[in-house]
Structure formats: C-alpha cells, structure tokens
Design an enzyme around this catalytic site. Sequence first.
Site, PDB file in Angstrom:
ATOM      1  N   ASP A 523       9.976   9.675 -13.931  1.00  0.00           N
ATOM      2  CA  ASP A 523      10.376  10.265 -14.959  1.00  0.00           C
ATOM      3  C   ASP A 523      11.636   9.742 -15.608  1.00  0.00           C
ATOM      4  O   ASP A 523      12.722   9.699 -14.581  1.00  0.00           O
ATOM      5  CB  ASP A 523      10.540  11.871 -14.696  1.00  0.00           C
ATOM      6  CG  ASP A 523      11.302  12.805 -15.859  1.00  0.00           C
ATOM      7  OD1 ASP A 523      11.756  12.145 -16.928  1.00  0.00           O
ATOM      8  OD2 ASP A 523      11.074  13.943 -15.630  1.00  0.00           O
ATOM      9  N   HIS A 524      11.732   9.090 -16.503  1.00  0.00           N
ATOM     10  CA  HIS A 524      12.862   8.225 -16.712  1.00  0.00           C
ATOM     11  C   HIS A 524      14.146   9.158 -17.253  1.00  0.00           C
ATOM     12  O   HIS A 524      14.993   8.601 -17.392  1.00  0.00           O
ATOM     13  CB  HIS A 524      12.407   7.047 -17.820  1.00  0.00           C
ATOM     14  CG  HIS A 524      13.245   6.059 -17.938  1.00  0.00           C
ATOM     15  ND1 HIS A 524      14.631   5.690 -17.095  1.00  0.00           N
ATOM     16  CD2 HIS A 524      12.964   4.826 -18.466  1.00  0.00           C
ATOM     17  CE1 HIS A 524      14.887   4.659 -17.263  1.00  0.00           C
ATOM     18  NE2 HIS A 524      13.976   3.812 -18.056  1.00  0.00           N
ATOM     19  N   ARG A 525      13.927  10.214 -17.491  1.00  0.00           N
ATOM     20  CA  ARG A 525      15.119  10.912 -17.552  1.00  0.00           C
ATOM     21  C   ARG A 525      15.887  11.208 -16.326  1.00  0.00           C
ATOM     22  O   ARG A 525      17.098  11.664 -16.429  1.00  0.00           O
ATOM     23  CB  ARG A 525      14.651  12.510 -18.095  1.00  0.00           C
ATOM     24  CG  ARG A 525      14.029  12.527 -19.368  1.00  0.00           C
ATOM     25  CD  ARG A 525      13.544  14.058 -19.865  1.00  0.00           C
ATOM     26  NE  ARG A 525      12.719  14.446 -18.574  1.00  0.00           N
ATOM     27  CZ  ARG A 525      12.179  15.489 -18.521  1.00  0.00           C
ATOM     28  NH1 ARG A 525      12.336  16.635 -19.617  1.00  0.00           N
ATOM     29  NH2 ARG A 525      11.325  16.207 -17.488  1.00  0.00           N
TER      30      ARG A 525
END
Length: 551
Positions: A523-525
């Site tokens: 999850d690139h967040r």
Amino acid sequence: MSEQEIKVPDLGGADEVEVIEVLVSKGDSVEEEDPILTVESDKASVELPSPGAGKITKITVKVGDKVKEGDVVGMMEASGDAGGSDDSGDDEPEQKADEKAEEKQEEKPAETKPAAKKSSGGSRKETVTVPALDGFDNVPIIEINVAEGDTIEADDPLVTVESDKATMEIPSPYAGKVGKILVSEGDKLSEGDKLLEMTVQEDGGEQDEASEEGEKPEPKSEDKPKSEDKPKQEAPEPQGSTYEPPAPGTKVHAGPAVRKLARELGADLARIKGSGPKSRIIKDDVHAYVKSQLKQAQQGGGVATGSGIPGVKLPDFSQFGEVKREAMSRMMFATANNMQRSWLNVPHVTQFEDADITDMEDFRKAQKAAGEKKGVKMTPLPFLLKACATALAELPQFNVSLDMERKEVVRKQFIHIGIAVDTPNGLMVPVIRDVDKKGLWELAAESAELAQKARDKQLKPAEMQGACFTITSLGGIGGTAFTPIVNTPEVAILGVSKAAMKPVWDGKDFQPRLMLPLSLSYDHRAVNGADAARFTSVLSQLLGDIRSLLL
Ligand code: CAO
C-alpha cells in the site's frame, strides 16, 4: 397531424381485464406497436400496443381500472412525418391492433383448466397438458416455474411462455406435487402438449371445487396469493441491499416491455422484487432497483466509499449461447467484495525480486527424513514465514494499518502472518500467530494443519483474523511473477512464484542457481518504494543464507 383513439383491441375472449401498468404518459412519443398498457386477466398479462407512431395526448385509464374490448384508453396524435408511418397506410393501425390483439391474447388461459376429477381422498396421477392458448401456437417457454418435488396450489404458474409481444403463465389445474417435468426452457408449446406429471391430492379441497367449474371466478381479492394482501399498485418495493434475491431458477414474472427495459438497463430481473400483482415486476421496480444500485455504488455500498465507480453492465449472455446461473457462495461473495474494496482503496505497487534459495533447498531437502519421523513435511513456506517475520521486525513500517478517519497509523507489536490457501471452496487465509517466536518445524506443522482445516472448512473465524501481513504462495503450482492484492487493512502481501534454475553471474562465471521469484505488493500510502526494495532485499538475503534467520 390527426388525433386518434387508442382502443382496447380484441381480448381473445376475456371479458374484462385489469390495467396493471400504464407504460406511457401524456407527451410521450411512441412507435407503432410500442406497449401502452399492461392488462391482466386472472391468468395472463398482455401489453396493449400502440396503433401507430405518434405522440400520446391523453391517457384515460389508471392502474386498477377494468377495461374491455373497444374501450378507449387514450388519445394520440399520429406523427406527421412525410412518408412516415402515415404513408404506410392509415388503416394499418387498426388492422395491426386487431392482429395484435389476436396474437396476444396471451391473456387468458381461462379455458385452460381441464376439468378436475372429483376427489375422493387419496391421490392420483395426472399429466398436465397445455390448455387452449387463444390463438397462440408454438410459443416458446421462457421459464419453468416449478421443480420436480414442489408442492403447489391450483393456479400456481407452471411455466411462462412468451411470444414477441406478450407473456403468459400457464397455471396448474391442480393442487399437488410436481412429478416429472416433460418440457424444457425454449421448447415451443401448443395446445395439448404435455407439460408435466403431477400427484394430485384428492382431499376434496377448495381447488377441486373451483376446478370443477372449469374456470376460476373473476380475480377477486381471494385470488391474490395469500402472502400479499396489499392493494395492487403500491409504490414499488424498495430495492435495497436487504432484499435477498431468489434462488437461481426461481420464476420471474414480468411482461415483455419490462424485460426489454431490464435488458436495456442491464438489470437482472432475478434480483428485482416485484411490486405488481402476484409479485409481478413492473417498470417502476426496475427503475427503483437501478436507482438503488446506483445509490449504493455512489455511497460505497460494501465496496469503496465515495468511489462512485460505474457498475459493470452485464449483457444478456443467453443471446450468445446457453448459460446457467448459480448463486455465489457466501465465501465467494465476501472474497469478491474484499478484493474489490482493497483494489479500489489501496494504491498498489508491486516490487519484484529473485531470492537465491539453492542452499535453502539443499537444507530443506536434507530434512526429509527428519520430517518423516515427525510426520511433518518441510516445504519452502516455513522459511518464507520466518524470513517475512524477520523482515517485518526490521522494517516495522510494514507492520501497520492506516486509520484514515482518525489520521493515525496503527503499529502492531506482534507478528501474525496470514497464508493464502487455495481450497475447493475458494481462497481462505488462516493466520499463524507469533511467527517470530516459532521454529521452522512448528511453522511447518501449523501451516499444514491450518491449510488442511481450510480445505475441510473447519477454520474458526478467530483463526482467520488478526494478520499483519500475508503470504500467498503459488510456487507449488507455477508462474514466474504476479501482482497480489493487499489484504486490507494490512499494508503488504508477498507473492511467491515457482523457483527455477537460472544462470547467475558470480563475477567470473554463470552459476546455475535456484532462484525464487518474490512479488511484494504494498500500500503506497503506508510504504514507500525504497522501503519495499529494502524489504525484498532483506528477504532475499535471509532466504539466500538461512543461517541469518537464526540471528
Ligand atoms: N517453488 C518451487 N516449488 C515449490 C514452491 C516454490 N516456490 N513452493 C512449494 N513448492 C513445492 C513444495 O516443495 C512441494 O513439492 P514437494 O512435494 O516435491 O516437496 C510442492 O510444491 C507442493 O507444496 P504445497 O503447495 O503443498 O506446500 P506449500 O507449503 O508450499 O504451500 C499452501 C501451502 C497452503 C500455501 C499451498 O498449498 C496453497 O494453497 N497455495 C495456493 C495459494 C493461493 O491460492 N494463492 C493465491 C491467492 S490470490 O488468488
């Protein structure tokens, strides 16, 4: 432009029929043959077609009104297009209407009921045949409304047939139990054709008396199914998510225009609750259903909050060939929703890496005899679990969940890892707790046990909860890489593909090494790309030299 009356055509013998749906309003433009009203007798419904193309100027009936042949139900202005429908013959509308009415008398299988034999207790076998269809011949069956073994009442619909303009249900002349069904969907029916066998109760019940008269009384209130005492034409049923669609194969009552509308809107009639007489689906139900689906999608109905993504419109697959529909299992439905929720909420990136597991595999294979003694098979999975636990401890930014509402990062102080297990019933993800505290044999035994429980549908809910991270291994099957979907609210998942011998340059020569393809989706967040590269590189080092797993 000339105004013309819209009249009820010949109803094929039915005296008076009830308007169950008004399909047009003042000002609507219609084409010749477009349905204006749906009317229903006690056994069938039919759409009254427009006698020509033009604009509706008045509709003089409403739902619930009774009409008979010749009644004026509205007025229309014929379209004045030069060379248009007017040209094609002014007399045609009348003629068409008549033709249609003939065609369509769909409506009254009234004499449909063979005289029932007088009851005297016990039961008897009957073969139900197609009654007189009022001019219809060779009409295809679109639905079989009963199944073998069903217990039904007299007048329950047995099959639904549909011509190009009308739909008609053939009711059961008896109460009893359905035996062998002698027809299939798509079969064309004519009067006298055998439909099915029935075991008929001879208990002198009401239905016998009624059927003795050969025809049912007018559709008065007691004609309504017991379950619906509501007045006809209530507001359409709410089509919310609480509505449980009927089981596959369940009959759907809807007229041709409604079916057409549903096709156009991509709405599956089997999912729509009918609010018309006898639960018939009317146009308002279709509109209400579509509206509720849109609203749900826009509000995130079980999928992605605020996504507002358009749904996928399904074509009518049966136009391409035979299809069968079956209900999704609860598990499949839940998995589908979870996958979609994750896919829509999580900005996914996948990092790839190959780990050299030549030495690891030598060691693993050397454990075969020990494994046999212990009754545990050592596969690559325990090594992967151990390596991931170490990587999660080293890079704790992978061991988090994001609470976007509270704008907080939840940092887990434990290392529980889920393993995706392929089962005949679908994908299940049991969770191994405290992987960092367990040894390879313990992990081998526990993962094998949980995988077996998953396949046997024996997993308890608690055994599928609490994971910080997931491993999905397709290595035993094949493939060189894939992009797994993060199992939210976790923030990363490791995909493992099949190890293969590859030439690896050692600075002087190519060496044959067993390389294990790793695919880390994250999850690139929560995780940045550099950390993802660090994570796979830690994994690769650990698996490349498993002695470091002990450190
Ligand atoms: N490369 C090469 N061979 C591998 C391998 C890999 N990465 N991983 C496993 N193998 C081998 C094993 O060593 C074993 O071979 P031997 O019998 O010769 O020793 C064979 O493949 C079968 O292993 P396995 O699959 O029974 O055991 P496992 O511990 O590796 O995996 C489990 C267990 C539960 C992960 C697996 O059975 C499974 O269900 N995998 C599918 C998961 C899945 O569907 N993921 C997709 C999710 S997203 O849709």
